[in-house]
Design a protein around this motif. Sequence first.
Motif, mmCIF file in Angstrom:
data_model
loop_
_atom_site.group_PDB
_atom_site.id
_atom_site.type_symbol
_atom_site.label_atom_id
_atom_site.label_comp_id
_atom_site.label_asym_id
_atom_site.label_seq_id
_atom_site.Cartn_x
_atom_site.Cartn_y
_atom_site.Cartn_z
ATOM 1 N N MET A 228 -2.442 29.148 -20.151
ATOM 2 C CA MET A 228 -3.195 28.391 -19.159
ATOM 3 C C MET A 228 -2.458 27.104 -18.813
ATOM 4 O O MET A 228 -1.472 26.734 -19.436
ATOM 5 C CB MET A 228 -4.599 28.078 -19.692
ATOM 6 N N ARG B 294 -3.937 32.150 -14.614
ATOM 7 C CA ARG B 294 -3.289 32.520 -15.868
ATOM 8 C C ARG B 294 -1.836 32.907 -15.598
ATOM 9 O O ARG B 294 -1.522 33.465 -14.550
ATOM 10 C CB ARG B 294 -4.016 33.694 -16.524
ATOM 11 N N TYR C 163 -1.650 35.735 -21.938
ATOM 12 C CA TYR C 163 -1.471 34.786 -20.848
ATOM 13 C C TYR C 163 -1.546 33.372 -21.414
ATOM 14 O O TYR C 163 -2.027 33.154 -22.527
ATOM 15 C CB TYR C 163 -2.537 34.968 -19.764
#
Length: 917
Positions: free
Chosen positions: A308, A262, A306
């Motif tokens: 990805m 992340r 976060y």
Amino acid sequence: MGTENYNRHDHSHSDTEAAVGVDRNAFSGPLTVSGPLNKRTGRKSAQFYIPDGAPGSSSSSMRSNGNDDYVEITLDVRDDSVAVHSVKTAGGADVEDPELTLLAKGLEKRSSFGSSVVRNASARIRQVSEELKRLTSFSKRPVGRLDRTKSAAAHALRGLKFISKNDGGAAWAALEKRFDELTRDTGGLLPRSIFGECIGMNKDSKDFAGELFDALSRRRNITGDAINKAQLKEFWDQISDQSFDSRLQTFFDMVDKDADGRITEDEVREIISLSASANKLSNIQKQADEYAALIMEELDPDNRGYIMIEHLEMLLLQAPTQSVRGESRNLSQMLSQKLKTTHHGNPIRRWYEDLKYFLQDNWQRCWVIVLWIGIMAGLFTWKYIQYKNRAVYKVLGPCVCIAKGAAETLKLNMALILLPVCRNTITWLRNKTRLGVAVPFDDNLNFHKVIAMAITIGVGLHAISHLTCDFPRLIHATEEQYEPMQQFFGDQAHNYWHFVKEAEGYTGITMVVLMTIAFTLATPWLRRGKLNLPPFLKKLTGFNAFWYSHHLFVIVYVMLIVHGIKLYLTKEWYKKTTWMYLAVPITLYACERLIRAFRSSVKPVKILKVAVYPGNVLALHMSKPQGFKYKSGQYMFVNCAAVSPFEWHPFSITSAPGDDYLSVHIRTLGDWTRQLKTVFSEVCQPPRNGKSGLLRAENQEENPNFPKVLIDGPYGAPAQDYKKYDVVLLVGLGIGATPMISIVKDIVNNMKAKEEEENALEHGGTPKNKSAPTSANNFRTTRAYFYWVTREQGSFDWFKGVMNEVAEMDKNGVIEMHNYCTSVYEEGDARSALITMLQSINHAKNGVDVVSGTRVKSHFAKPNWRNVYKRIALNHSGSRIGVFYCGAPAPTKELKQLALDFSHKTSTKFDFHKENF
């Protein structure tokens, strides 16, 4: 296949079993995990089953065919890592779905675990379950959000290159050699500090290369700050991997410093600062917090904190939004084929084609040069024959004929050399007559230099013939031979001093010495201070030395007239023709200087605004003197007595004719410009209210201590002829954008005037702006392409207001503006990848470019000029395009050659005009 159940609290079978933690709430149906764990290899074959039709499943992405309900992911579970071995259907076929493959590869994260195999495997397989949860949610997103088409993938591949080019084995061979050289004293280990140098990155990318080193090391669980050759080979194989997935993973690993799969906002902020530093983008570096928040807002709309790897992928797979108008693949291919050089087998035919094109492109210069050379040849021949028939020929021989023939050409050239620098005369001829059709006024300074070379040759022939031939013959002649010379030279000389002490001798020597000084200091190497000289000699070079030494010609012309009167072999006044050659040019030039002095003193200007911008550029906004009329692209001279009362320096006018003020932008490159910036900086204050400019002052009444500035002009320049063309290509390099900015502003003003005139005629009235720069009927330019190339991000502050105004007003797309920042690595380089992403997001959301700070989107590195010409040729087939360039001489040759190539090989004709400084 048998099924084994594992209890994660049972550690008695740690060598053969792995615990699985799966949150069943992530699925609406049973999840089966099955398969044996190989004791020797540590490889676990597991089948993850999501029933057909269950919420979160996708038969198109999870099933390879109608008979397979299983997807088999084979993992390599080791003490320190879990790696994906393969992704297949239960039937054994490879899974081709790119989304699932990408997510599976995301499991290949390395991290440090304890010595227990069970804890390691348990943690890793828990990560599998988390990834499966994301897989179900990922499959729910709208179809088409992630485009893996060939064109999109190709675009993305251009967006993540860690090296400029990949030569396969040849590249590794060179890299291996460099490794051996760099590690000669380090025991075969390559330190992190020189990793970038080893793989071919420059010094500016040292920090970026260090982060790349760290990312590659984390993936291989390498500790320490040095690697051996085998490890470097692994690094190189990944860096040079051409696949998009590999590049994406490498870039993701660089940002994801804690290797948790992340990317947080802090990690985004750090990589933005790193990329900005590598690309010398100080403004972006200062706003890293703001831009990191922007990226998170765009890629993390759910505020999870976060992003990805798939989010970065979606951003990179976005196809370019700008399409080239009027260009198609077929047309582009046809044009490229047509532009291939035709090699004629017949040398005569090839010579004829080259000569034809040369004459087409240079006929104006050719006829002027041919006429000039013809006149010189005629004068030289006339004088040679004249002296060959005189009595002195018997004693002095051909030497006197050569000396007198060269002297006659010198008279002509000393007269002609003044004409190209009579700026007012040339400007008047350019503006008020049609001589510009046949006379290349743009080449006035080049012609000035060519004449100077002819003068050098003429002086050499004249002086050498006298000193090495005529005078020795007179000194060594017998009494009988010398007797006919008595009437011309007096008593016979016994040495050279006899000739030197005469007026003819000392005036000639003085002229040669002064001309040598002036010509030497006028060479580009000394005038621009390019030579690496000792400090005491450095002070004797530069523009000031060139400017003052050129005024030695006042003495030279006085000496030349005296020299022409005191002739040895000619006594009749009407045969002493030197003054006849010089009378008109000297009078004309003297009037020019008087006009300049008078005009600058009776038309004083007031300083309205002063600003010092990044890149050491001083902007002066002045009041426009009454009756001061000029055209966009012209220039004027500026004098500041506080710096030097005698020096006048030329600068392009950056304001437009329709503006109520005059402005110039002065780059501080030499002594005079540096001193000018200093004297204005002393009376300026720091900017207020967030205005751009490091120093700023407005209104002379509030700042009575402004240095007094005088102006002289305007004077003609190549760019002023842009109105002759319907379509123009304007190219400015650095501060060379100044005349182009004036043209762009003029086009905008004419657009306003045209629109106002049309509205007034439509409503039966008269335009409000009676002082409009031109009428809608005689303004020809309908399309302009402006390319500004600069090294520094801060340069865009110089004309930010103009670019924003054009972007806002030009609703019909008349002006196409392109900014190029060459400090940023070219599109496709990983060092600029995040800057590209940030630029796209910010421009789409706020309409502002992060590099230039304007509405005009910036490009990176240098333009591909061939593609620029190609686009214009395709968009304006059969048209005549005016190409105007101002800047350093370096790109001139390429731009001119491309203009010739496209003119010869296509129906579009390009007329190239340059203005170097």
